[in-house]
Scaffold this active site. Sequence first.
Site, PDB file in Angstrom:
ATOM      1  N   ASP A  28       0.847  -1.189   0.000  1.00 21.07           N
ATOM      2  CA  ASP A  28       0.000   0.000   0.000  1.00 21.07           C
ATOM      3  C   ASP A  28       0.889   1.249   0.000  1.00 21.07           C
ATOM      4  OD1 ASP A  28      -3.213   0.493   0.949  1.00 21.07           O
ATOM      5  OD2 ASP A  28      -1.834   2.188   1.136  1.00 21.07           O
ATOM      6  N   ILE A  29       0.463   2.264  -0.751  1.00 23.98           N
ATOM      7  CA  ILE A  29       1.278   3.478  -0.887  1.00 23.98           C
ATOM      8  C   ILE A  29       1.304   4.298   0.411  1.00 23.98           C
ATOM      9  CG2 ILE A  29      -0.503   5.063  -1.774  1.00 23.98           C
ATOM     10  CD1 ILE A  29       1.570   5.864  -3.967  1.00 23.98           C
ATOM     11  N   ASN A  83     -12.867  -3.529   2.464  1.00 24.95           N
ATOM     12  CA  ASN A  83     -13.799  -2.415   2.605  1.00 24.95           C
ATOM     13  C   ASN A  83     -14.688  -2.377   1.368  1.00 24.95           C
ATOM     14  OD1 ASN A  83     -12.565  -1.575   5.029  1.00 24.95           O
ATOM     15  ND2 ASN A  83     -11.000  -0.449   3.886  1.00 24.95           N
ATOM     16  N   GLY A  89     -16.070   2.153   3.728  1.00 25.32           N
ATOM     17  CA  GLY A  89     -14.824   2.915   3.661  1.00 25.32           C
ATOM     18  C   GLY A  89     -13.989   2.632   2.423  1.00 25.32           C
ATOM     19  N   GLN A  90     -14.615   2.100   1.367  1.00 25.96           N
ATOM     20  CA  GLN A  90     -13.869   1.809   0.135  1.00 25.96           C
ATOM     21  C   GLN A  90     -13.579   3.107  -0.617  1.00 25.96           C
ATOM     22  OE1 GLN A  90     -15.903  -0.902  -2.528  1.00 25.96           O
ATOM     23  NE2 GLN A  90     -14.153  -1.079  -3.899  1.00 25.96           N
ATOM     24  N   HIS A  96     -10.245  -5.123  -3.600  1.00 28.61           N
ATOM     25  CA  HIS A  96      -8.921  -5.363  -3.016  1.00 28.61           C
ATOM     26  C   HIS A  96      -9.069  -5.840  -1.583  1.00 28.61           C
ATOM     27  CE1 HIS A  96     -10.049  -1.140  -2.534  1.00 28.61           C
ATOM     28  NE2 HIS A  96      -9.418  -1.160  -1.372  1.00 28.61           N
ATOM     29  N   LEU A  97      -8.150  -6.697  -1.206  1.00 26.64           N
ATOM     30  CA  LEU A  97      -8.086  -7.235   0.156  1.00 26.64           C
ATOM     31  C   LEU A  97      -6.856  -6.640   0.817  1.00 26.64           C
ATOM     32  CD1 LEU A  97      -9.026  -9.687   2.118  1.00 26.64           C
ATOM     33  CD2 LEU A  97      -7.126 -10.895   1.063  1.00 26.64           C
ATOM     34  N   HIS A  98      -7.059  -6.040   1.991  1.00 31.54           N
ATOM     35  CA  HIS A  98      -5.915  -5.511   2.752  1.00 31.54           C
ATOM     36  C   HIS A  98      -5.332  -6.632   3.621  1.00 31.54           C
ATOM     37  CE1 HIS A  98      -6.959  -1.103   2.274  1.00 31.54           C
ATOM     38  NE2 HIS A  98      -8.155  -1.620   2.059  1.00 31.54           N
TER      39      HIS A  98
HETATM   40  P1  5GP Z   1      -9.750   1.293   0.468  1.00 28.99           P
HETATM   41  O1  5GP Z   1      -9.803   2.583   1.226  1.00 28.99           O
HETATM   42  O2  5GP Z   1     -10.476   1.420  -0.861  1.00 28.99           O
HETATM   43  O3  5GP Z   1     -10.175   0.086   1.243  1.00 28.99           O
HETATM   44  O4  5GP Z   1      -8.228   1.051   0.160  1.00 28.99           O
HETATM   45  C1  5GP Z   1      -7.543   1.658  -0.894  1.00 28.99           C
HETATM   46  C2  5GP Z   1      -6.077   1.606  -0.555  1.00 28.99           C
HETATM   47  O5  5GP Z   1      -5.355   1.843  -1.742  1.00 28.99           O
HETATM   48  C3  5GP Z   1      -5.648   2.666   0.451  1.00 28.99           C
HETATM   49  O6  5GP Z   1      -5.089   2.034   1.603  1.00 28.99           O
HETATM   50  C4  5GP Z   1      -4.625   3.492  -0.320  1.00 28.99           C
HETATM   51  O7  5GP Z   1      -3.535   3.896   0.476  1.00 28.99           O
HETATM   52  C5  5GP Z   1      -4.202   2.557  -1.439  1.00 28.99           C
HETATM   53  N1  5GP Z   1      -3.783   3.234  -2.658  1.00 28.99           N
HETATM   54  C6  5GP Z   1      -4.456   4.234  -3.305  1.00 28.99           C
HETATM   55  N2  5GP Z   1      -3.780   4.604  -4.408  1.00 28.99           N
HETATM   56  C7  5GP Z   1      -2.676   3.800  -4.474  1.00 28.99           C
HETATM   57  C8  5GP Z   1      -1.589   3.711  -5.409  1.00 28.99           C
HETATM   58  O8  5GP Z   1      -1.494   4.435  -6.397  1.00 28.99           O
HETATM   59  N3  5GP Z   1      -0.636   2.769  -5.146  1.00 28.99           N
HETATM   60  C9  5GP Z   1      -0.709   1.933  -4.061  1.00 28.99           C
HETATM   61  N4  5GP Z   1       0.291   1.059  -3.899  1.00 28.99           N
HETATM   62  N5  5GP Z   1      -1.714   1.997  -3.165  1.00 28.99           N
HETATM   63  C10 5GP Z   1      -2.682   2.924  -3.375  1.00 28.99           C
END
Ligand code: 5GP
Length: 110
Positions: A28-29, A83, A89-90, A96-98
């Site tokens: 994750d970034i 999420n 909170g998506q 995607h799975l964290h």
């Molecule tokens: P969500 O909030 O949808 O469950 O998770 C999205 C995740 O994607 C966040 O934790 C966010 O930091 C990550 N993310 C968003 N843009 C990028 C990107 O360009 N590269 C990477 N590696 N992660 C990203």
Amino acid sequence: MCVFCKIVNGEIPAQVVFEDERVVAFNDITPKAPTHILVVPKEHIESATEVVDSNLWSWFMDTALQVVKKLDLDKQGYRLVINTGEHGGQTVPHLHLHILAGRSFSWPPG
Ligand code: 5GP
Ligand code: ZN
């Protein structure tokens, strides 16, 4: 095209930790834990609700557990999170799975 499709295509760089024909896993970034990896299907599927091929779930979970074992995250424990939608909170509209590990997590989530 969404940001995760761009990562899958190689248009945006990512630190890939695992890849096979159906999924890719990358860091994750903006990590929310010492280890924070996202497991993403290569196919653009907007959310968990949109999955129609149930084989994808087993593939997805197998991949997540391979990453967990490869990085020894099972020793101290880890958390898997999907999420979904606004209340879930998506923020990225591509399933995607964290995989979160490396510290203790509270429950219930905020
Ligand atoms: P969500 O909030 O949808 O469950 O998770 C999205 C995740 O994607 C966040 O934790 C966010 O930091 C990550 N993310 C968003 N843009 C990028 C990107 O360009 N590269 C990477 N590696 N992660 C990203
Ligand atoms: Zn996408």
